[in-house]
Design a protein around this motif. Structure first.
Motif, PDB file in Angstrom:
ATOM      1  N   ASP A 145      45.375  20.162 -64.060  1.00 35.39           N
ATOM      2  CA  ASP A 145      45.343  18.716 -64.291  1.00 35.39           C
ATOM      3  C   ASP A 145      46.001  17.948 -63.150  1.00 35.39           C
ATOM      4  O   ASP A 145      45.560  16.842 -62.792  1.00 35.39           O
ATOM      5  N   VAL A 146      47.035  18.526 -62.544  1.00 38.25           N
ATOM      6  CA  VAL A 146      47.679  17.881 -61.399  1.00 38.25           C
ATOM      7  C   VAL A 146      46.710  17.813 -60.220  1.00 38.25           C
ATOM      8  O   VAL A 146      46.566  16.771 -59.566  1.00 38.25           O
ATOM      9  N   HIS A 181      43.889  15.304 -60.927  1.00 39.28           N
ATOM     10  CA  HIS A 181      44.333  13.921 -60.756  1.00 39.28           C
ATOM     11  C   HIS A 181      44.406  13.558 -59.275  1.00 39.28           C
ATOM     12  O   HIS A 181      43.939  12.487 -58.865  1.00 39.28           O
ATOM     13  N   ALA A 224      40.932  13.070 -57.791  1.00 38.96           N
ATOM     14  CA  ALA A 224      40.164  11.908 -58.264  1.00 38.96           C
ATOM     15  C   ALA A 224      40.645  10.604 -57.648  1.00 38.96           C
ATOM     16  O   ALA A 224      40.071   9.541 -57.915  1.00 38.96           O
ATOM     17  N   ALA A 225      41.685  10.648 -56.820  1.00 35.73           N
ATOM     18  CA  ALA A 225      42.272   9.419 -56.274  1.00 35.73           C
ATOM     19  C   ALA A 225      41.313   8.751 -55.285  1.00 35.73           C
ATOM     20  O   ALA A 225      40.654   9.422 -54.485  1.00 35.73           O
ATOM     21  N   VAL A 242      49.091   9.111 -53.567  1.00 33.68           N
ATOM     22  CA  VAL A 242      48.916  10.519 -53.955  1.00 33.68           C
ATOM     23  C   VAL A 242      50.200  11.301 -53.710  1.00 33.68           C
ATOM     24  O   VAL A 242      50.652  12.083 -54.566  1.00 33.68           O
ATOM     25  N   GLU A 248      52.814  10.330 -56.360  1.00 35.59           N
ATOM     26  CA  GLU A 248      52.501  10.872 -57.683  1.00 35.59           C
ATOM     27  C   GLU A 248      52.731  12.378 -57.732  1.00 35.59           C
ATOM     28  O   GLU A 248      53.194  12.908 -58.754  1.00 35.59           O
TER      29      GLU A 248
END
Length: 348
Positions: A126-127, A130, A133-134, A263, A266
């Protein structure tokens, strides 16, 4: 408007990443907007001018941090960027009224570079999803986890690093950026030697390389190849690489700086370590500018071709940055920052 709020806002903006922590910006409050402009620091060694790709990435990072800070305080802001190569780069108009208390977002203060070895543990799906998808403007991220794809990129980095170690201007820039003593570190810019994670003997090796005459002599017996191989060992061991790619033009680069900073921030907030690698982008830019060391043009042309295939670059797209990512094995020393008084001025 509250001068204290604006000053604290500027302080968050100034936590953005920049090439070798050079912090090539100034922020000026006009009374209605916060302007971002170029600052020439250490001109005797600096290789990145106001309109260089690396500087535009850094300015985009400042913009992203400022937007994060406004969002954390529920304040609206509107960016207006200047045309062409004019200064300032742009300004952020801030809506009144401002809150009585400034809330600093946690991300910019926690974002940092980790040049140490990472754990080999794979990052959670999931990391990575994410991060992959940025988007920002026409920019996107490409995440490489498959061993063959990662090793292909590592080989391209190694190829470009060989050219860099043969470039006298970049040699001067690197050694001009290093901060050795506590007094030099306290200046707040450049590369604190303690942040580099050097192996035993690393400081002695840097001291040996610090003279360009010695470096040229070492390169004649192939030192640039050994140094490039050493530089990519940690990159090769990373469980994932994140590439920021997108339009080549000026505003695309500013947006790439925003995406890169977001990115990176995060990932750090998720407990993931990050180290940027700029050497491929820099050497490709030098290829087009005609400033590569003699004999390297064919090799960088090949690297550019292979890079486009690996990352699926379309016409007019480029690689802006590579991020080595993974779980940290230990906490690094963090770089310091210039005093805000050197970065921020106000008309109030």
């Amino acid at each position: 408007m509250s001068h204290t709020f604006i000053e604290q806002l500027a302080a968050v903006g100034a936590q953005a990443p920049s090439a070798d922590n050079c912090q090539p910006w100034t922020l000026h409050w006009t009374g209605r907007a916060l302007e971002v402009a170029y600052a020439s620091r250490h001109p005797d060694t600096n290789v990145f001018d106001a309109d260089s790709h690396a500087t535009l990435l850094a300015v985009g990072g400042v913009a992203e941090n400022l937007s994060m800070a406004l969002a954390a305080n529920g304040v609206d802001g509107a960016w207006r960027w200047s045309g062409g190569a004019s200064q300032p780069y742009g300004e952020l108009a801030v809506s009144a009224p401002l809150p009585d208390t400034f809330v600093a977002p946690s991300g910019p203060a926690r974002r940092h570079t980790n040049r140490l070895p990472y754990q080999s543990t794979a990052l959670p799906a999931d990391v990575l999803a994410h991060a992959g998808a940025a988007r920002e403007g026409g920019n996107r991220t490409v995440v490489l986890t498959e061993p063959d794809a990662r090793e292909c990129l590592v080989q391209l980095v190694r190829q470009c690093a060989q050219a860099r170690f043969c470039n006298q201007d970049l040699h001067r820039w690197l050694f001009g950026s290093l901060r050795h003593t506590p007094q030099e570190v306290a200046q707040g810019d450049g590369l604190d030697m303690n942040t580099l994670g050097l192996p035993p003997g690393g400081r002695a090796m840097l001291a040996l390389m610090s003279s360009w005459k010695r470096m040229e002599a070492l390169n004649r017996i192939g030192a640039y190849k050994l140094l490039a191989h050493t530089e990519t060992q940690l990159l090769s061991a990373a469980p994932a690489l994140v590439c920021v790619v997108g339009p080549e033009e000026r505003y695309g680069t500013l947006d790439a700086g925003r995406l890169l900073t977001r990115v990176w921030t995060e990932l750090n907030l998720a407990g993931v370590a990050v180290q940027p690698y700029y050497v491929v982008t820099d050497q490709v830019n030098r290829l087009f500018a005609g400033t590569l060391p003699a004999g390297f043009d064919p090799w960088i042309w090949i690297a550019q071709r292979d890079l486009a295939r690996l990352l699926g670059l379309a016409e007019g797209e480029m690689l802006h940055m590579i991020l080595r990512v993974g779980f940290p094995a230990r906490e690094p020393v963090r770089s310091r920052r210039l005093p805000l008084a050197q970065l921020f001025t106000s008309a109030d």
